[in-house]
Write a protein that holds these residues in place. Structure first.
Motif, mmCIF file in Angstrom:
data_model
loop_
_atom_site.group_PDB
_atom_site.id
_atom_site.type_symbol
_atom_site.label_atom_id
_atom_site.label_comp_id
_atom_site.label_asym_id
_atom_site.label_seq_id
_atom_site.Cartn_x
_atom_site.Cartn_y
_atom_site.Cartn_z
ATOM 1 N N LEU A 425 0.840 -1.192 0.000
ATOM 2 C CA LEU A 425 0.000 0.000 0.000
ATOM 3 C C LEU A 425 0.882 1.252 0.000
ATOM 4 O O LEU A 425 1.793 1.377 0.821
ATOM 5 N N GLY A 426 0.637 2.144 -0.956
ATOM 6 C CA GLY A 426 1.451 3.356 -1.079
ATOM 7 C C GLY A 426 2.641 3.198 -2.005
ATOM 8 O O GLY A 426 3.346 4.178 -2.283
ATOM 9 N N GLU A 427 2.900 1.985 -2.481
ATOM 10 C CA GLU A 427 4.005 1.762 -3.434
ATOM 11 C C GLU A 427 3.703 2.474 -4.752
ATOM 12 O O GLU A 427 2.541 2.542 -5.187
ATOM 13 N N THR A 428 4.713 3.014 -5.390
ATOM 14 C CA THR A 428 4.551 3.747 -6.656
ATOM 15 C C THR A 428 5.517 3.191 -7.696
ATOM 16 O O THR A 428 6.452 2.457 -7.371
ATOM 17 N N TYR A 429 5.251 3.577 -8.929
ATOM 18 C CA TYR A 429 6.199 3.264 -10.000
ATOM 19 C C TYR A 429 6.056 4.313 -11.104
ATOM 20 O O TYR A 429 4.960 4.559 -11.611
ATOM 21 N N GLU A 430 7.183 4.939 -11.425
ATOM 22 C CA GLU A 430 7.181 5.914 -12.513
ATOM 23 C C GLU A 430 7.913 5.347 -13.717
ATOM 24 O O GLU A 430 8.864 4.585 -13.590
ATOM 25 N N LEU A 431 7.436 5.717 -14.905
ATOM 26 C CA LEU A 431 8.097 5.336 -16.156
ATOM 27 C C LEU A 431 8.199 6.601 -16.997
ATOM 28 O O LEU A 431 7.230 7.007 -17.647
ATOM 29 N N ASP A 432 9.391 7.216 -16.939
ATOM 30 C CA ASP A 432 9.592 8.483 -17.636
ATOM 31 C C ASP A 432 10.286 8.208 -18.968
ATOM 32 O O ASP A 432 11.490 7.968 -19.014
ATOM 33 N N ARG A 433 9.518 8.236 -20.048
ATOM 34 C CA ARG A 433 10.057 8.034 -21.398
ATOM 35 C C ARG A 433 9.754 9.258 -22.270
ATOM 36 O O ARG A 433 9.496 9.146 -23.456
ATOM 37 N N ARG A 434 9.784 10.426 -21.628
ATOM 38 C CA ARG A 434 9.410 11.643 -22.362
ATOM 39 C C ARG A 434 10.409 11.952 -23.468
ATOM 40 O O ARG A 434 10.033 12.345 -24.569
ATOM 41 N N ARG A 435 11.705 11.768 -23.197
ATOM 42 C CA ARG A 435 12.707 12.062 -24.230
ATOM 43 C C ARG A 435 12.624 11.089 -25.395
ATOM 44 O O ARG A 435 12.668 11.478 -26.550
ATOM 45 N N GLU A 436 12.504 9.789 -25.077
ATOM 46 C CA GLU A 436 12.493 8.785 -26.143
ATOM 47 C C GLU A 436 11.161 8.716 -26.863
ATOM 48 O O GLU A 436 11.104 8.662 -28.096
ATOM 49 N N SER A 437 10.055 8.711 -26.093
ATOM 50 C CA SER A 437 8.750 8.403 -26.678
ATOM 51 C C SER A 437 7.672 9.430 -26.372
ATOM 52 O O SER A 437 6.532 9.259 -26.804
ATOM 53 N N LEU A 627 11.142 -3.821 -23.266
ATOM 54 C CA LEU A 627 10.658 -2.831 -22.303
ATOM 55 C C LEU A 627 10.677 -3.396 -20.891
ATOM 56 O O LEU A 627 11.143 -2.746 -19.946
ATOM 57 N N ALA A 628 10.196 -4.621 -20.721
ATOM 58 C CA ALA A 628 10.133 -5.222 -19.386
ATOM 59 C C ALA A 628 11.517 -5.361 -18.760
ATOM 60 O O ALA A 628 11.675 -5.201 -17.545
ATOM 61 N N LEU A 629 12.537 -5.651 -19.581
ATOM 62 C CA LEU A 629 13.904 -5.786 -19.064
ATOM 63 C C LEU A 629 14.403 -4.487 -18.435
ATOM 64 O O LEU A 629 15.245 -4.498 -17.539
ATOM 65 N N SER A 630 13.887 -3.355 -18.912
ATOM 66 C CA SER A 630 14.360 -2.059 -18.417
ATOM 67 C C SER A 630 13.526 -1.521 -17.259
ATOM 68 O O SER A 630 13.909 -0.527 -16.636
ATOM 69 N N LEU A 631 12.392 -2.161 -16.930
ATOM 70 C CA LEU A 631 11.471 -1.578 -15.954
ATOM 71 C C LEU A 631 12.044 -1.537 -14.543
ATOM 72 O O LEU A 631 11.826 -0.567 -13.812
ATOM 73 N N ASN A 632 12.780 -2.562 -14.146
ATOM 74 C CA ASN A 632 13.282 -2.617 -12.767
ATOM 75 C C ASN A 632 14.724 -2.135 -12.665
ATOM 76 O O ASN A 632 15.388 -2.362 -11.654
ATOM 77 N N GLU A 633 15.215 -1.483 -13.715
ATOM 78 C CA GLU A 633 16.586 -0.955 -13.698
ATOM 79 C C GLU A 633 16.683 0.188 -12.692
ATOM 80 O O GLU A 633 15.790 1.039 -12.610
ATOM 81 N N GLN A 634 17.764 0.193 -11.916
ATOM 82 C CA GLN A 634 17.967 1.256 -10.938
ATOM 83 C C GLN A 634 17.995 2.615 -11.633
ATOM 84 O O GLN A 634 18.580 2.766 -12.701
ATOM 85 N N GLU A 635 17.350 3.613 -11.007
ATOM 86 C CA GLU A 635 17.291 4.943 -11.610
ATOM 87 C C GLU A 635 17.331 5.992 -10.508
ATOM 88 O O GLU A 635 16.613 5.875 -9.499
ATOM 89 N N GLU A 636 18.136 6.998 -10.692
ATOM 90 C CA GLU A 636 18.289 8.066 -9.702
ATOM 91 C C GLU A 636 17.069 8.991 -9.730
ATOM 92 O O GLU A 636 16.474 9.229 -10.774
ATOM 93 N N GLY A 637 16.727 9.508 -8.544
ATOM 94 C CA GLY A 637 15.717 10.556 -8.472
ATOM 95 C C GLY A 637 14.296 10.084 -8.320
ATOM 96 O O GLY A 637 13.386 10.915 -8.182
#
Length: 740
Positions: A425-437, A627-637
């Protein structure tokens, strides 16, 4: 009559056969047993032998079975099925993907059988395997592709002449018998009109036989002439080839010169700009390097922003500022291989029959290393369908792209039998592909029991997608049913068209025994609430006894008055096509339960969507897409509640499953403790509002979504309230709960 050369047929689902090898090959469904039913196998017809393999890769080392067609019988069962048997233990019950494909195979098999029988007879007569259809090599001809082409053409012509000779023999044989019969009639000494008619028929039969002999002689002369001119053909072909090679070399040289000139021009322009204002120089811009030879020869700055495309492995990308080029982040293409642990799903599932699985703790052994929020974000795998839909002038054509998008999300599930992690509960997930897509996506788990996730996507290319999905699941004994509840919304900025639809039921089969496999079944109504247009999609459940292709999806796009404008067809795991309806009419009573079927006359189908191929080695990486391979990749910020930061999921991805299970238990107990604390506070404040049924828990307000009534459907849903991306820019996450 022999028609060997007709064997080389083209099929839309098989590679183009090559005449030189006398082969025909492609995928056919073969009956195996009553448990597995029809299985897809790769069949190869060559030199009178029909062989099959499990995959194309097996052709070099493992043949699963072969039938000699010379002694085989070929029978047709129904529209798509056919049987091949040699009278002994070898009998193949086969099913083609459609009736047309079945007919192609029958034609190829019958012709190959006729040739094999003739070759066997000739081999028995002559004592060797020499084929009389083979023509001698023309003296003076060398090797090379041109010589092969000419020889192949001559062999084909020779085969045709031999076919005509066979026809001539048959005509002579039957003509002689006819003339004998006519002579017998003439010997009856019939007079008058009957005798005249018999003599007239006899004369015509004689003329017919003379004409047939003349035709065969003319064909032999043609073949002789073709052989005599073969050298001239080879010289002409060689001259054309040399000229083409020279033109290719010239074009390549011109392209390189053009590229060098452009590089020199950009370098000079950059040098001038540096002299005027040194601070305006972008990183790497205008520099000449050896890598530039592989870059595009045109100036990408001339493209309008909405038409920019991203290469598969981009080096640079244009942002809002024309003078600033920033390298795109290179996403990972591999994750650690799945450990080869022996799993017994039945040992756990046998105690869960009829229960709601979201309430049952499951070890990570049956998971895949992504959360349900990340799995929900995978709906954007084919976001370009919505990009194209945003550009459509016609709302009915736009509906075709939206409907195809609703189907495309299931293509990632074909081999994905692993269960995603239930988000906290309260877990989030962002997928920021604004530059690419051009899009940004945010998910938040807004309820734990029942599990519900809110999702919001905004695209710079003119569309918004939002949904709230609650997953209900039941184990029925032999199979597991997963029912996504909730509505998906797609809104297009330019036309203000607002679409909604729901998801179909997912079924996981072979829980008790056998290999797990996934099926999708049910119906979807995609509705345009602005215009009243509607598309009804039907996902046919898989059946061993169905004649239709597996995983079939069909649909009809209608306007508000019920008039059909487009027909969609395809499969949810491969591709979808749409056809423009020109006319529709009611057919006979050949539908189910005596209902009339509607017949649509359509234009040629156009492909609207096709599944992307899986990455190399996907079978060892949970069958994840790129796409799925990249979803759990560590990302800053990202937020501290982001699924990428979830420790048990990260341990599982690294292959440390025992540690992951221990961490999973810790997180679940921490979540239960937090819930008990909330309930105590609520009891003290006497504000607990749990429902009588107890199906909905009292939980705090979501952080990034607010609960309200949907203005379109009237449902109680969570809609994005804003603020997440602004908080990310500030790096301020004070409102986020400590859930990990």
């Amino acid at each position: 009559v022999n028609h060997d050369s007709v064997l080389f047929l083209k099929s839309p689902k098989t590679p183009t056969p090559t005449p030189a090898g006398d082969t025909y090959k492609g995928w056919v469904f073969k009956w195996t047993n009553y448990i597995k039913g029809y299985q897809r196998r790769w069949f190869v017809l060559s030199n009178g032998l029909l062989s099959y393999y499990r995959t194309q890769a097996e052709m070099g080392h493992t043949c699963r079975g072969t039938i000699n067609l010379a002694t085989a019988t070929i029978t047709v069962d129904d529209a798509c099925n056919f049987v091949i048997s040699n009278g002994g233990a070898q009998t193949y019950h086969l099913k083609a993907s459609c009736e047309v494909e079945r007919q192609r195979w029958i034609t190829a098999l019958e012709l190959a059988k006729a040739k094999a029988a003739r070759m066997q007879a000739e081999s028995d007569d002559s004592g060797d395997d020499f084929s009389p259809t083979s023509n001698p090599v023309v003296p003076g001809q060398g090797g090379g592709s041109q010589n092969s082409e000419v020889q192949s053409a001559l062999r084909t012509l020779g085969s045709k002449v031999e076919d005509l000779s066979t026809c001539n023999d048959l005509i002579s044989k039957h003509g002689s018998a006819l003339q004998r019969s006519l002579s017998e009639l003439d010997s009856l000494r019939l007079t008058g009109e009957a005798g005249d008619k018999i003599r007239q028929v006899t004369e015509r039969a004689t003329l017919f036989r003379i004409t047939s002999n003349a035709m065969i002689n003319a064909c032999r002369d043609f073949l002789t002439l073709a052989q005599a001119h073969s050298k001239r053909w080879q010289k002409a072909l060689q001259a054309e080839r040399e000229q083409r090679v020279r033109l290719e070399e010239t074009l390549e040289q011109l392209a390189k010169q053009h590229n060098h000139l452009e590089r020199a021009f950009r370098g000079a322009a950059q040098a001038n700009a540096t002299t005027d204002n040194k601070s305006s120089t972008g990183p790497g811009k205008g520099e000449a390097s050896d890598e530039d030879d592989d870059n595009e020869f045109f100036d990408a700055m001339e493209e309008a922003p909405e038409f920019i495309t991203v290469p598969a492995d981009p080096q640079f990308h244009k942002l809002e500022s024309p003078s600033e080029l920033v390298p795109l982040k290179k996403r990972r293409t591999r994750i650690p291989d799945k450990p080869n642990y022996s799993l017994n799903l039945w040992s756990i599932m046998k105690n869960c029959i009829g229960k709601e699985l979201s309430k049952i703790p499951m070890p990570v052994n049956f998971n895949e290393p992504i959360s349900m929020l990340q799995r929900l974000s995978e709906d954007l795998e084919y976001h370009e369908l919505l990009d194209k839909a945003a550009k459509c002038q016609s709302s009915l054509e736009q509906m075709c792209y939206v409907a195809a998008f609703s189907v495309s999300s299931y293509s990632t599930t074909v081999h994905r039998t692993g269960k995603p992690f239930n988000p906290l509960l309260g877990e989030t997930y962002e997928l920021d592909r604004r530059r690419e897509s051009g899009y940004r996506s945010l998910c938040e788990q807004v309820s734990h029991h029942p599990p519900a996730a809110a999702h919001h996507v905004i695209s710079d290319r003119g569309w918004t997608l939002r949904q709230e999905i609650t997953v209900a699941s039941k184990f029925r004994g032999k199979y597991l049913s997963i029912m996504p509840l909730g509505t998906i919304h797609a809104i297009f900025e330019k036309s203000n068209n607002h679409y909604t639809w729901k998801k179909v039921t997912t079924t996981v089969h072979n829980i008790i025994v056998g290999k797990l496999w996934i099926d999708q079944s049910g119906e979807i109504d995609v509705v345009n609430h602005t215009t009243g247009d509607r598309c009804h999609l039907k996902f046919a459940p898989y059946s061993y006894f169905s004649r239709d292709v597996a995983r079939k999806v069909t649909g009809v796009v209608m306007d508000k008055d019920g008039k059909a404008h487009y027909v969609l067809s395809g499969t949810w795991d491969e591709k979808m096509e749409f056809s423009r309806v020109m006319q529709s009419s009611r057919g006979g009573e050949n539908g189910t339960e005596g209902k009339q079927k509607t017949v649509y006359q359509t234009l040629k189908a156009r492909e609207v969507w096709r599944r992307n191929p899986l990455p190399e080695g996907a079978e060892t990486m949970y069958y994840f897409t790129a796409l799925a391979l990249s979803l759990n990749e560590q990302e800053e910020g990202v937020a501290p509640t982001d699924s990428r930061r979830r420790p048990d999921q990260r341990l599982m991805e690294d292959g440390r499953w025992e540690e992951a299970n221990a961490e999973k238990q810790r997180l679940e107990e921490k979540q239960r403790s937090a819930r008990r604390e909330r309930e105590r506070e609520a009891a003290n404040q006497r504000t607990a509002s749990q429902s009588e049924e107890g199906e909905h828990e009292q939980y705090p307000s979501a952080l990034w979504f607010e609960r309200c009534e949907d203005p379109i459907t009237g449902e109680q849903v969570h809609i994005y309230r804003g603020g997440y991306w602004e908080a990310k820019e500030r790096g301020s996450w004070e409102g986020c709960a400590d859930i990990f």
